[in-house]
Design an enzyme around this catalytic site. Structure first.
Site, PDB file in Angstrom:
ATOM      1  CG  ASP A 138      -1.893   1.093   1.291  1.00 42.10           C
ATOM      2  OD1 ASP A 138      -2.697   1.210   0.346  1.00 42.10           O
ATOM      3  OD2 ASP A 138      -1.865   1.862   2.267  1.00 42.10           O
ATOM      4  CD  GLU A 188      -1.990   2.412  -3.535  1.00 37.50           C
ATOM      5  OE1 GLU A 188      -3.035   3.032  -3.846  1.00 37.50           O
ATOM      6  OE2 GLU A 188      -1.675   2.180  -2.353  1.00 37.50           O
TER       7      GLU A 188
END
Length: 547
Positions: free
Chosen positions: A211, A265
């Site tokens: 993330d 990401e």
């Protein structure tokens, strides 16, 4: 794994994203869970994907749907137990599916034991060094330490309260106040996350989706952004020192058998992306420019060419992403006048028929491109964004922090419809094991019109989006030209994109307002919509073989 392409599995994989609370509910409480995922694994096997990425399932107060982690080594009771997770990994492997789990290293929950200790111990304590605590500015420290803003709106700082009730220091949170940022300059933080990686690798996970992978390190001194010269690097993102972290992580993953991978990401500039994908760092990164691009041939070709050129610099495979738990569903996005990614804050009229045609065409386009492809749950059913969710049911923190100006991301997170003619459409079991007990309504309401878009309704219907995905992913697994490898553009009329992947395989996309002639070919393979007398209708993609 069956029908794999030559080379490392991850270079050409089809990866399916599961948002756990919305995939399938196994215990009837209205929220998806691991039991539901396990029961519905055959759907993924039949769909033809190679791996499954599961959004956070860790212990969490759920201030941001699990992206506020209180315990990285255990499963939140909402979803099940650690034993359930271990069983899921084993069962998935038995079906030929790999498991990728979300890792959230930039921030944790304000209920994480380390942050609770940091708050309790006070200024100057070793515990506070694990996060970013600072005194405020102004006469009495009443102003935030700098001008950084939260991604969800408002200042990226929250002030603490001392035990005696007086205002104290501030802490940094680039997202919600319940998500304090870790201080990655501290060796204890780095050691902890390396231990967490080993914990899950030991349990058989095949990789991690990282993330907000570019945000971990911040510029020394945490300067005001307004004070920096024009064109200066963002002090909160894409710091060069972050690569040391991922090189250390890669060394850990490489000690395990089975090619365990990292997917970043990465919201970074095009020239920065390849640095994360060097051979000793992350394996792949999300391709956001492709997802953001409008449904327009020039824009998409530019993104495809740029993506392939960037990845070629470091020999990394590209990825192709149309949707996720953070993006307006592709059917809705492509059914609007503005087909780019950026319209979430401005709801506009949607032509669902048009959006569906384009979404189907885009799926075949993305599946034909070199590299790996992602499928967000529900896109294989042609689901659209649910935009009429009552405000009191919305749970995305972006709604509250923006004062309601941002509708949030809940519209793409509505629970999946599996079967039946009315909600919950098989999402929750009709019988939860207690006489007279009915399943709770899903945590977000499902549109009645989804009765025609359940897995059961679409299965066996050759015109359905589900059967299109199944056919396309089967061809993608068995066609030597697809997955990783070269691409060559072919001459085509204005408004048409056409390319070959070798072995005579051709993909053609008609973006024009009228039909175009299908070139001479030896074998039709698949089309996103019906062809008419050798003509390819507007917003249609065709796969065929020549030579």
């Amino acid at each position: 794994m069956p029908d794999e392409q030559p080379g490392p599995w991850w270079r050409g994989a089809a990866i399916y994203q599961i948002y756990p609370r919305s995939y399938a509910d196994g215990n009837g409480d209205g929220v998806g869970d691991i039991a539901g995922i396990r029961a519905r694994l055959p759907h993924l096997r039949d769909l033809g994907v190679d791996a499954v990425w599961i959004s956070p399932w860790y212990v969490s107060p759920m201030a941001d749907a699990g992206y506020d982690v209180a315990d990285y080594r255990d499963i939140d009771p909402l979803f099940g137990t650690l034993a359930d997770a271990e069983a899921l990994i084993t069962e998935a492997h038995g079906l030929g599916l790999r498991i990728i789990v979300d890792m959230v290293p930039n921030h944790c929950s304000d209920q994480h034991p380390w942050f609770r200790s940091a708050r309790a111990e006070g200024p100057g304590s070793p515990e506070r060094q694990l996060f970013h605590f600072r005194p405020g500015r102004g006469a009495s420290g009443e102003l935030p330490p700098n001008d950084w803003q939260s991604a969800f709106g408002g200042p990226a700082w929250t002030r603490t309260t001392a035990p005696d009730g007086t205002p104290g220091e501030w802490y940094l949170h680039l997202f919600a106040p319940e998500q304090p940022d870790w201080n990655w300059e501290h060796p204890r933080v780095r050691e902890e996350f390396e231990s967490i990686l080993r914990f899950w690798l030991d349990r058989g996970v095949d990789g991690f989706r990282i993330d907000v992978a570019s945000l971990l390190l911040k510029q020394e001194g945490l300067p005001d952004k307004a004070s920096l010269p024009q064109g200066a690097a963002d002090p909160a993102s894409d710091r060069p020192e972050v690569h040391e972290i991922y090189r250390a992580w890669r060394r850990i993953a490489d000690t395990y058998e089975g090619e365990r991978i990292f997917v970043g990401e990465l919201w970074v500039a095009p020239d920065s992306l390849p640095r994360y994908l060097r051979a000793d760092e992350l394996h792949t990164g999300f391709n956001f420019p492709f997802m953001q691009a409008p449904w327009e041939p020039g824009a998409l070709r530019a993104v495809i060419d740029g993506t392939l050129a960037q990845h070629a610099l470091v020999g990394a495979p590209a990825t192709w992403v149309l949707g996720s738990h953070d993006a307006t569903r592709v059917v809705t996005r492509y059914g609007r006048a503005d087909t780019s990614f950026t319209e979430r804050h401005q709801p506009a009229p949607v032509d669902l028929d048009l959006g569906t045609r384009r979404a189907r065409a885009a799926a075949l386009l993305s599946f034909a491109l070199p590299g790996a492809v992602y499928v967000y749950q529900g896109d294989e059913l042609g689901l659209w964004e649910v935009e009429d969710i009552p405000v009191h049911l919305r749970q995305d923190p972006a709604v509250q922090q923006s004062g309601g100006t941002d509708p949030g991301r809940d519209g793409c997170r509505v629970p999946l419809p599996w079967e039946g003619d009315e909600a919950p459409f098989g999402f929750s079991p009709s019988d939860v094991g207690t006489e007279g007990t009915e399943a709770t309504e899903p945590w977000l309401p499902q549109p009645p019109a989804w009765k025609d878009h359940t897995v059961a309704a679409e299965s066996g219907d050759p015109a359905s989006t589900l059967e299109l995905y199944r056919a396309a992913l089967h061809i993608r697994r068995t066609e030597p030209a697809l997955g990783d490898g070269p691409l060559e553009w072919l001459d085509a009329a204005d408004g048409v994109l056409a390319f070959t992947r070798g072995h005579g395989f051709v993909c053609l996309v008609n973006f024009t307002a009228g039909p175009v002639e299908l070139p001479a070919h030896t074998e039709p393979l698949l089309s996103s919509g019906p062809l008419a007398g050798g003509l390819v209708p507007p917003d249609t993609t065709v796969w065929f073989r020549i030579g």
